[in-house]
Design an enzyme around this catalytic site. Structure first.
Site, PDB file in Angstrom:
ATOM      1  N   PHE A 263       9.450  -9.743  -1.272  1.00 57.90           N
ATOM      2  CA  PHE A 263      10.346 -10.293  -0.250  1.00 57.90           C
ATOM      3  C   PHE A 263      11.519  -9.345   0.058  1.00 57.90           C
ATOM      4  O   PHE A 263      12.251  -9.544   1.008  1.00 57.90           O
ATOM      5  CB  PHE A 263      10.886 -11.664  -0.695  1.00 57.90           C
ATOM      6  CG  PHE A 263       9.785 -12.690  -0.846  1.00 57.90           C
ATOM      7  CD1 PHE A 263       9.095 -13.152   0.266  1.00 57.90           C
ATOM      8  CD2 PHE A 263       9.430 -13.178  -2.094  1.00 57.90           C
ATOM      9  CE1 PHE A 263       8.085 -14.089   0.142  1.00 57.90           C
ATOM     10  CE2 PHE A 263       8.417 -14.114  -2.238  1.00 57.90           C
ATOM     11  CZ  PHE A 263       7.735 -14.573  -1.112  1.00 57.90           C
TER      12      PHE A 263
ATOM     13  N   PHE B 251       4.177  -7.627  -6.040  1.00 60.45           N
ATOM     14  CA  PHE B 251       5.268  -7.005  -5.284  1.00 60.45           C
ATOM     15  C   PHE B 251       5.140  -5.469  -5.305  1.00 60.45           C
ATOM     16  O   PHE B 251       6.134  -4.764  -5.554  1.00 60.45           O
ATOM     17  CB  PHE B 251       6.650  -7.419  -5.830  1.00 60.45           C
ATOM     18  CG  PHE B 251       7.014  -8.866  -5.630  1.00 60.45           C
ATOM     19  CD1 PHE B 251       6.327  -9.669  -4.741  1.00 60.45           C
ATOM     20  CD2 PHE B 251       8.081  -9.428  -6.326  1.00 60.45           C
ATOM     21  CE1 PHE B 251       6.671 -11.019  -4.554  1.00 60.45           C
ATOM     22  CE2 PHE B 251       8.446 -10.759  -6.147  1.00 60.45           C
ATOM     23  CZ  PHE B 251       7.736 -11.551  -5.259  1.00 60.45           C
ATOM     24  N   PRO B 252       3.945  -4.912  -5.041  1.00 60.66           N
ATOM     25  CA  PRO B 252       3.793  -3.443  -5.078  1.00 60.66           C
ATOM     26  C   PRO B 252       4.655  -2.744  -4.030  1.00 60.66           C
ATOM     27  O   PRO B 252       5.010  -1.574  -4.201  1.00 60.66           O
ATOM     28  CB  PRO B 252       2.300  -3.233  -4.785  1.00 60.66           C
ATOM     29  CG  PRO B 252       1.882  -4.462  -4.017  1.00 60.66           C
ATOM     30  CD  PRO B 252       2.691  -5.579  -4.618  1.00 60.66           C
ATOM     31  N   LEU B 253       5.013  -3.499  -2.961  1.00 63.91           N
ATOM     32  CA  LEU B 253       5.847  -2.918  -1.899  1.00 63.91           C
ATOM     33  C   LEU B 253       7.261  -3.497  -1.943  1.00 63.91           C
ATOM     34  O   LEU B 253       8.027  -3.343  -1.010  1.00 63.91           O
ATOM     35  CB  LEU B 253       5.206  -3.194  -0.531  1.00 63.91           C
ATOM     36  CG  LEU B 253       3.777  -2.664  -0.374  1.00 63.91           C
ATOM     37  CD1 LEU B 253       3.180  -3.093   0.963  1.00 63.91           C
ATOM     38  CD2 LEU B 253       3.752  -1.146  -0.506  1.00 63.91           C
ATOM     39  N   GLY B 254       7.564  -4.207  -3.026  1.00 62.31           N
ATOM     40  CA  GLY B 254       8.888  -4.810  -3.153  1.00 62.31           C
ATOM     41  C   GLY B 254       8.904  -6.294  -2.818  1.00 62.31           C
ATOM     42  O   GLY B 254       9.927  -6.957  -2.956  1.00 62.31           O
TER      43      GLY B 254
ATOM     44  N   PRO C  45      11.547  -5.579   0.680  1.00 60.35           N
ATOM     45  CA  PRO C  45      10.744  -4.352   0.767  1.00 60.35           C
ATOM     46  C   PRO C  45      11.471  -3.134   0.186  1.00 60.35           C
ATOM     47  O   PRO C  45      12.697  -3.003   0.305  1.00 60.35           O
ATOM     48  CB  PRO C  45      10.524  -4.190   2.274  1.00 60.35           C
ATOM     49  CG  PRO C  45      10.674  -5.565   2.832  1.00 60.35           C
ATOM     50  CD  PRO C  45      11.662  -6.279   1.955  1.00 60.35           C
ATOM     51  N   LEU C  46      10.704  -2.264  -0.475  1.00 56.14           N
ATOM     52  CA  LEU C  46      11.261  -1.056  -1.090  1.00 56.14           C
ATOM     53  C   LEU C  46      12.002  -0.229  -0.045  1.00 56.14           C
ATOM     54  O   LEU C  46      11.498  -0.029   1.058  1.00 56.14           O
ATOM     55  CB  LEU C  46      10.127  -0.201  -1.665  1.00 56.14           C
ATOM     56  CG  LEU C  46       9.387  -0.754  -2.867  1.00 56.14           C
ATOM     57  CD1 LEU C  46       8.160   0.101  -3.159  1.00 56.14           C
ATOM     58  CD2 LEU C  46      10.316  -0.795  -4.086  1.00 56.14           C
TER      59      LEU C  46
ATOM     60  N   TYR D 190      -0.288 -21.358  -3.116  1.00 61.64           N
ATOM     61  CA  TYR D 190       0.197 -20.710  -1.893  1.00 61.64           C
ATOM     62  C   TYR D 190      -0.108 -21.656  -0.735  1.00 61.64           C
ATOM     63  O   TYR D 190      -1.260 -21.910  -0.410  1.00 61.64           O
ATOM     64  CB  TYR D 190      -0.493 -19.366  -1.657  1.00 61.64           C
ATOM     65  CG  TYR D 190      -0.209 -18.305  -2.707  1.00 61.64           C
ATOM     66  CD1 TYR D 190       0.902 -18.377  -3.543  1.00 61.64           C
ATOM     67  CD2 TYR D 190      -1.050 -17.207  -2.847  1.00 61.64           C
ATOM     68  CE1 TYR D 190       1.156 -17.407  -4.492  1.00 61.64           C
ATOM     69  CE2 TYR D 190      -0.806 -16.225  -3.798  1.00 61.64           C
ATOM     70  CZ  TYR D 190       0.300 -16.339  -4.617  1.00 61.64           C
ATOM     71  OH  TYR D 190       0.542 -15.365  -5.560  1.00 61.64           O
TER      72      TYR D 190
HETATM   73  N1  LIG Z   1       1.604 -13.326 -10.127  1.00 60.03           N
HETATM   74  C1  LIG Z   1       2.675 -13.564  -9.414  1.00 60.03           C
HETATM   75  O1  LIG Z   1       3.628 -14.174  -9.872  1.00 60.03           O
HETATM   76  C2  LIG Z   1       2.759 -13.051  -8.011  1.00 60.03           C
HETATM   77  C3  LIG Z   1       4.009 -13.071  -7.351  1.00 60.03           C
HETATM   78  C4  LIG Z   1       4.056 -12.571  -6.070  1.00 60.03           C
HETATM   79  C5  LIG Z   1       2.921 -12.068  -5.450  1.00 60.03           C
HETATM   80  N2  LIG Z   1       1.727 -12.086  -6.110  1.00 60.03           N
HETATM   81  C6  LIG Z   1       0.509 -11.515  -5.492  1.00 60.03           C
HETATM   82  O2  LIG Z   1       0.763 -10.171  -5.205  1.00 60.03           O
HETATM   83  C7  LIG Z   1       0.448  -9.896  -3.841  1.00 60.03           C
HETATM   84  C8  LIG Z   1       1.348  -8.800  -3.316  1.00 60.03           C
HETATM   85  O3  LIG Z   1       2.697  -9.216  -3.320  1.00 60.03           O
HETATM   86  P1  LIG Z   1       3.472  -9.636  -1.980  1.00 60.03           P
HETATM   87  O4  LIG Z   1       2.520  -9.825  -0.859  1.00 60.03           O
HETATM   88  O5  LIG Z   1       4.372 -10.738  -2.336  1.00 60.03           O
HETATM   89  O6  LIG Z   1       4.429  -8.407  -1.758  1.00 60.03           O
HETATM   90  P2  LIG Z   1       4.180  -6.875  -1.359  1.00 60.03           P
HETATM   91  O7  LIG Z   1       2.731  -6.569  -1.250  1.00 60.03           O
HETATM   92  O8  LIG Z   1       5.021  -6.058  -2.248  1.00 60.03           O
HETATM   93  O9  LIG Z   1       4.886  -6.807   0.057  1.00 60.03           O
HETATM   94  C9  LIG Z   1       4.542  -7.635   1.107  1.00 60.03           C
HETATM   95  C10 LIG Z   1       5.559  -7.401   2.218  1.00 60.03           C
HETATM   96  O10 LIG Z   1       5.436  -6.055   2.671  1.00 60.03           O
HETATM   97  C11 LIG Z   1       5.142  -6.051   4.062  1.00 60.03           C
HETATM   98  N3  LIG Z   1       4.161  -4.983   4.276  1.00 60.03           N
HETATM   99  C12 LIG Z   1       2.896  -4.928   3.813  1.00 60.03           C
HETATM  100  N4  LIG Z   1       2.292  -3.779   4.183  1.00 60.03           N
HETATM  101  C13 LIG Z   1       3.214  -3.087   4.901  1.00 60.03           C
HETATM  102  C14 LIG Z   1       3.193  -1.847   5.562  1.00 60.03           C
HETATM  103  N5  LIG Z   1       2.109  -1.046   5.557  1.00 60.03           N
HETATM  104  N6  LIG Z   1       4.329  -1.428   6.195  1.00 60.03           N
HETATM  105  C15 LIG Z   1       5.433  -2.208   6.213  1.00 60.03           C
HETATM  106  N7  LIG Z   1       5.507  -3.415   5.613  1.00 60.03           N
HETATM  107  C16 LIG Z   1       4.405  -3.849   4.959  1.00 60.03           C
HETATM  108  C17 LIG Z   1       4.609  -7.414   4.398  1.00 60.03           C
HETATM  109  O11 LIG Z   1       4.974  -7.777   5.714  1.00 60.03           O
HETATM  110  P3  LIG Z   1       3.855  -7.901   6.879  1.00 60.03           P
HETATM  111  O12 LIG Z   1       3.153  -9.194   6.658  1.00 60.03           O
HETATM  112  O13 LIG Z   1       4.681  -7.841   8.122  1.00 60.03           O
HETATM  113  O14 LIG Z   1       2.952  -6.717   6.741  1.00 60.03           O
HETATM  114  C18 LIG Z   1       5.339  -8.292   3.394  1.00 60.03           C
HETATM  115  O15 LIG Z   1       6.620  -8.654   3.891  1.00 60.03           O
HETATM  116  C19 LIG Z   1       0.650 -11.241  -3.156  1.00 60.03           C
HETATM  117  O16 LIG Z   1       0.012 -11.286  -1.891  1.00 60.03           O
HETATM  118  C20 LIG Z   1       0.101 -12.190  -4.199  1.00 60.03           C
HETATM  119  O17 LIG Z   1      -1.308 -12.256  -4.064  1.00 60.03           O
HETATM  120  C21 LIG Z   1       1.646 -12.556  -7.378  1.00 60.03           C
END
Ligand SMILES: NC(=O)c1ccc[n+]([C@@H]2O[C@H](COP(=O)([O-])OP(=O)(O)OC[C@H]3O[C@@H](n4cnc5c(N)ncnc54)[C@H](OP(=O)(O)O)[C@@H]3O)[C@@H](O)[C@H]2O)c1
Length: 296
Positions: free
Chosen positions: A224, A219-222, A226-227, A69
């Protein structure tokens, strides 16, 4: 920020590592350069440092990261914000990817690449040993695809025997790859894409729960994308919560071995996400939410 119950705790199997079920994913702390996602420093490094400190002060003791990252940037920010680390903090990282100059995500499975990745993580996090390293499958970049993980996992197990890695997890994997891996080394967690709308791993979550292995949805919130769902918004309105809070609470209620690592670069969103730990969704509304993924 006040301390709240972060959805109870979970002990990774065969380890002394116990984490709160509400954690934090650090990928959003890296920057972006045009089309290059998760690249370079964030616009507000001090804000990223403050966010990590707030998370830990609020009781978060499970942070997910990777040295690819940024690359390196996210780990360096974690070190700057939190080192020396609290005793109970578990930092989970992942290996098997390197970044191209164009921002691409390139498989990096060779002995040399995996060894270098472990050392990069150690150096940039300021650690002598990594708590948990997830080996990420790259047969297909965006979803699990079959292929043997034996060779890279054997390398990681050797690095574990050398004392550089405490525990091993897997990411982006199929049930067959998990079964193969468990013949080679104890696996403490699996990190795959899973959320309200993406339910491929429904059966896998239950299988891992039976064996006490953590399932950590990325991607718990979807991610890139978002859900977005009318049902989700309606349920959120009825509960007086935000849709993202409901999406997290649904995961936490789905199975006791699910640990969530929502990513955010916003302290406001961090606060909302942590508060989702306390949201109880009544069973009739869980049924409505289950239908979003088409598996009700
Ligand atoms: N193993 C793998 O291949 C893999 C792949 C992807 C990710 N990951 C890990 O999984 C973690 C979670 O995934 P992710 O961060 O990609 O996606 P995510 O948690 O599903 O979603 C993040 C997105 O949601 C927004 N968000 C977060 N909280 C929010 C809220 N309360 N209200 C509205 N929007 C909100 C964030 O924007 P804001 O910044 O504006 O809040 C960001 O755009 C990553 O940080 C990483 O550590 C692992």
């Amino acid at each position: 920020m006040e301390q709240i119950d972060l959805a109870g705790s979970f002990t990774l199997p065969g380890t002394s590592l116990t984490v709160n079920r509400m954690g934090y994913g650090a990928m959003q702390l890296a920057g972006r350069d045009g089309n290059k996602l998760v690249w370079g420093p964030p616009r507000d490094v001090d804000g990223a440092i403050a966010l990590l400190r707030k998370a830990v002060a609020s009781g978060v003791n499970h942070i997910d990261t990777s040295d690819f990252y940024g690359p390196h940037v996210t780990n360096q920010i974690i070190k700057k914000a939190l080192h020396p680390y609290p005793d109970d903090l578990v930092i989970v990282t992942k290996v098997s990817v390197r970044r191209g100059e164009d921002g691409s995500w390139i498989p990096a499975f060779s002995r040399e690449e995996l060894t270098a990745a472990v050392h990069d993580n150690l150096r940039n996090l300021g650690l002598d040993v990594l708590d948990v390293v997830n080996l990420r499958s790259m047969f297909s970049i965006h979803e699990p695809a079959e292929g043997s993980m034996e060779a890279p996992l054997t390398v990681l197990a050797e690095l574990q025997q050398k004392g550089l890695v405490r525990h091993i997890g897997l990411s982006n994997v199929t049930p067959a790859q998990i079964a193969e891996a468990r013949q080679i080394a104890p696996i403490v967690c699996v990190q795959n894409q899973y959320n309200l709308a993406h339910r491929t791993d429904d059966a896998l979550v239950a299988d891992l729960a039976r064996d006490g292995i953590a399932y950590v949805p990325f991607f718990p919130l979807g991610g890139f994308t978002p859900l977005q769902s009318t049902t989700l918004s309606d349920v959120a309105t009825r509960l007086g919560a935000t849709p993202m809070q409901v999406a997290l609470a649904w995961l936490l209620q789905r199975s006791p071995n699910i640990l969530v690592i929502p990513g955010t670069s916003s302290i406001k969103h961090l606060r909302e996400n942590l508060q989702a730990s306390m949201l109880q969704i009544p069973s009739e509304l869980v049924a409505d939410l289950d239908a979003i993924g088409g598996n009700a």
